[in-house]
Design a protein around this motif. Structure first.
Motif, PDB file in Angstrom:
ATOM      1  N   MET A   1       0.817  -1.193   0.000  1.00 33.04           N
ATOM      2  CA  MET A   1       0.000   0.000   0.000  1.00 33.04           C
ATOM      3  C   MET A   1       0.859   1.255   0.000  1.00 33.04           C
ATOM      4  SD  MET A   1      -3.294   0.653   0.286  1.00 33.04           S
ATOM      5  CE  MET A   1      -4.443   1.786   0.914  1.00 33.04           C
ATOM      6  N   SER A   2       1.955   1.241   0.750  1.00 30.13           N
ATOM      7  CA  SER A   2       2.807   2.422   0.818  1.00 30.13           C
ATOM      8  C   SER A   2       3.436   2.726  -0.536  1.00 30.13           C
ATOM      9  CB  SER A   2       3.867   2.259   1.894  1.00 30.13           C
ATOM     10  OG  SER A   2       4.759   1.222   1.550  1.00 30.13           O
ATOM     11  N   GLU A   3       3.724   1.715  -1.340  1.00 29.35           N
ATOM     12  CA  GLU A   3       4.284   1.915  -2.677  1.00 29.35           C
ATOM     13  C   GLU A   3       3.261   2.637  -3.568  1.00 29.35           C
ATOM     14  OE1 GLU A   3       7.093   2.032  -5.436  1.00 29.35           O
ATOM     15  OE2 GLU A   3       7.410   1.158  -3.467  1.00 29.35           O
ATOM     16  N   ARG A   4       2.040   2.244  -3.426  1.00 26.76           N
ATOM     17  CA  ARG A   4       0.962   2.875  -4.195  1.00 26.76           C
ATOM     18  C   ARG A   4       0.805   4.337  -3.797  1.00 26.76           C
ATOM     19  NH1 ARG A   4      -5.238   0.793  -4.312  1.00 26.76           N
ATOM     20  NH2 ARG A   4      -5.914   2.090  -6.045  1.00 26.76           N
ATOM     21  N   ILE A   5       0.889   4.625  -2.519  1.00 25.75           N
ATOM     22  CA  ILE A   5       0.793   5.994  -2.010  1.00 25.75           C
ATOM     23  C   ILE A   5       1.940   6.837  -2.548  1.00 25.75           C
ATOM     24  CG2 ILE A   5       0.928   7.426   0.067  1.00 25.75           C
ATOM     25  CD1 ILE A   5      -0.573   5.186   1.539  1.00 25.75           C
ATOM     26  N   LYS A   6       3.150   6.294  -2.533  1.00 25.79           N
ATOM     27  CA  LYS A   6       4.320   7.023  -3.038  1.00 25.79           C
ATOM     28  C   LYS A   6       4.157   7.374  -4.516  1.00 25.79           C
ATOM     29  CE  LYS A   6       7.796   5.259   0.147  1.00 25.79           C
ATOM     30  NZ  LYS A   6       9.047   4.499   0.271  1.00 25.79           N
ATOM     31  N   LYS A   7       3.692   6.407  -5.307  1.00 23.69           N
ATOM     32  CA  LYS A   7       3.497   6.651  -6.739  1.00 23.69           C
ATOM     33  C   LYS A   7       2.454   7.737  -6.975  1.00 23.69           C
ATOM     34  CE  LYS A   7       4.939   2.241  -8.648  1.00 23.69           C
ATOM     35  NZ  LYS A   7       4.557   1.087  -9.482  1.00 23.69           N
ATOM     36  N   LEU A   8       1.388   7.678  -6.201  1.00 19.93           N
ATOM     37  CA  LEU A   8       0.338   8.674  -6.332  1.00 19.93           C
ATOM     38  C   LEU A   8       0.837  10.067  -5.928  1.00 19.93           C
ATOM     39  CD1 LEU A   8      -2.580   9.108  -7.138  1.00 19.93           C
ATOM     40  CD2 LEU A   8      -3.244   8.552  -4.802  1.00 19.93           C
ATOM     41  N   GLU A   9       1.622  10.133  -4.858  1.00 17.91           N
ATOM     42  CA  GLU A   9       2.205  11.404  -4.433  1.00 17.91           C
ATOM     43  C   GLU A   9       3.127  11.965  -5.508  1.00 17.91           C
ATOM     44  OE1 GLU A   9       4.013  10.399  -0.676  1.00 17.91           O
ATOM     45  OE2 GLU A   9       2.228  10.964   0.458  1.00 17.91           O
ATOM     46  N   GLU A  10       3.926  11.108  -6.115  1.00 18.74           N
ATOM     47  CA  GLU A  10       4.829  11.542  -7.184  1.00 18.74           C
ATOM     48  C   GLU A  10       4.031  12.071  -8.380  1.00 18.74           C
ATOM     49  OE1 GLU A  10       7.356   8.227  -8.109  1.00 18.74           O
ATOM     50  OE2 GLU A  10       8.468   8.375  -6.218  1.00 18.74           O
ATOM     51  N   ARG A  11       2.972  11.370  -8.718  1.00 17.71           N
ATOM     52  CA  ARG A  11       2.125  11.793  -9.826  1.00 17.71           C
ATOM     53  C   ARG A  11       1.494  13.160  -9.531  1.00 17.71           C
ATOM     54  NH1 ARG A  11      -2.702   8.005 -11.315  1.00 17.71           N
ATOM     55  NH2 ARG A  11      -1.187   6.550 -10.515  1.00 17.71           N
ATOM     56  N   ILE A  12       1.054  13.352  -8.304  1.00 18.50           N
ATOM     57  CA  ILE A  12       0.462  14.634  -7.900  1.00 18.50           C
ATOM     58  C   ILE A  12       1.502  15.744  -8.005  1.00 18.50           C
ATOM     59  CG2 ILE A  12      -0.446  15.924  -5.925  1.00 18.50           C
ATOM     60  CD1 ILE A  12      -1.912  13.321  -5.117  1.00 18.50           C
ATOM     61  N   ILE A  13       2.706  15.489  -7.526  1.00 19.59           N
ATOM     62  CA  ILE A  13       3.782  16.478  -7.587  1.00 19.59           C
ATOM     63  C   ILE A  13       4.085  16.843  -9.045  1.00 19.59           C
ATOM     64  CG2 ILE A  13       6.242  16.846  -7.174  1.00 19.59           C
ATOM     65  CD1 ILE A  13       5.876  15.248  -4.546  1.00 19.59           C
ATOM     66  N   LYS A  14       4.152  15.841  -9.914  1.00 20.11           N
ATOM     67  CA  LYS A  14       4.423  16.090 -11.334  1.00 20.11           C
ATOM     68  C   LYS A  14       3.321  16.929 -11.966  1.00 20.11           C
ATOM     69  CE  LYS A  14       7.298  12.064 -12.306  1.00 20.11           C
ATOM     70  NZ  LYS A  14       7.421  10.795 -13.058  1.00 20.11           N
ATOM     71  N   ARG A  15       2.076  16.628 -11.628  1.00 22.89           N
ATOM     72  CA  ARG A  15       0.960  17.403 -12.177  1.00 22.89           C
ATOM     73  C   ARG A  15       0.978  18.837 -11.669  1.00 22.89           C
ATOM     74  NH1 ARG A  15      -3.837  12.931 -12.128  1.00 22.89           N
ATOM     75  NH2 ARG A  15      -3.197  11.917 -14.052  1.00 22.89           N
ATOM     76  N   GLU A  16       1.307  19.025 -10.409  1.00 18.69           N
ATOM     77  CA  GLU A  16       1.403  20.380  -9.865  1.00 18.69           C
ATOM     78  C   GLU A  16       2.496  21.167 -10.577  1.00 18.69           C
ATOM     79  OE1 GLU A  16       1.940  19.650  -5.676  1.00 18.69           O
ATOM     80  OE2 GLU A  16      -0.221  19.744  -5.276  1.00 18.69           O
ATOM     81  N   GLN A  17       3.627  20.513 -10.836  1.00 22.21           N
ATOM     82  CA  GLN A  17       4.718  21.168 -11.554  1.00 22.21           C
ATOM     83  C   GLN A  17       4.293  21.509 -12.985  1.00 22.21           C
ATOM     84  OE1 GLN A  17       7.887  18.315 -11.125  1.00 22.21           O
ATOM     85  NE2 GLN A  17       8.551  19.126  -9.137  1.00 22.21           N
TER      86      GLN A  17
END
Length: 103
Positions: free
Chosen positions: A1-17
């Motif tokens: 589950m934590s791996e999924r959370i990390k990927k989602l956080e990275e995706r959010i950061i990329k979209r914000e950028q």
């Protein structure tokens, strides 16, 4: 589950950028658009002034001719009395005269 959370956080950061970059690009494009509009306005004024000098027409005569054309094209606009458009026309004439005197 934590791996999924990390990927989602990275995706959010990329979209914000990505959104931030797009906002910067949009702001730059708006500045370019405003600059182009301003340049177009100056070119139009220069062209009008050049034609006035070539024909020997004074600014007052040119404004009177413009009024005549506007009366023919928009007869109801001038028969209704003082409208908001008429007030803006007066301000525009003053701007044209000031520009003509300056340049």
């Amino acid at each position: 589950m934590s791996e999924r959370i990390k990927k989602l956080e990275e995706r959010i950061i990329k979209r914000e950028q990505k959104i931030e970059k797009l906002q910067v690009s949009l702001k730059e494009e708006k500045n370019r658009l405003n600059k182009d509009k301003e340049t177009l306005l100056h070119l139009k004024y220069d062209d009008v002034l050049k034609r006035m000098q070539e024909t020997g027409v004074s600014p007052d005569q040119a404004l009177q001719a413009i009024d005549e054309v506007e009366k023919i094209q928009n007869p109801t606009r001038f028969t209704e009395g003082k409208t908001e458009d008429n007030k803006n026309d007066i301000n525009n004439r003053e701007g044209v005269q000031a520009y003509a005197q300056k340049y």
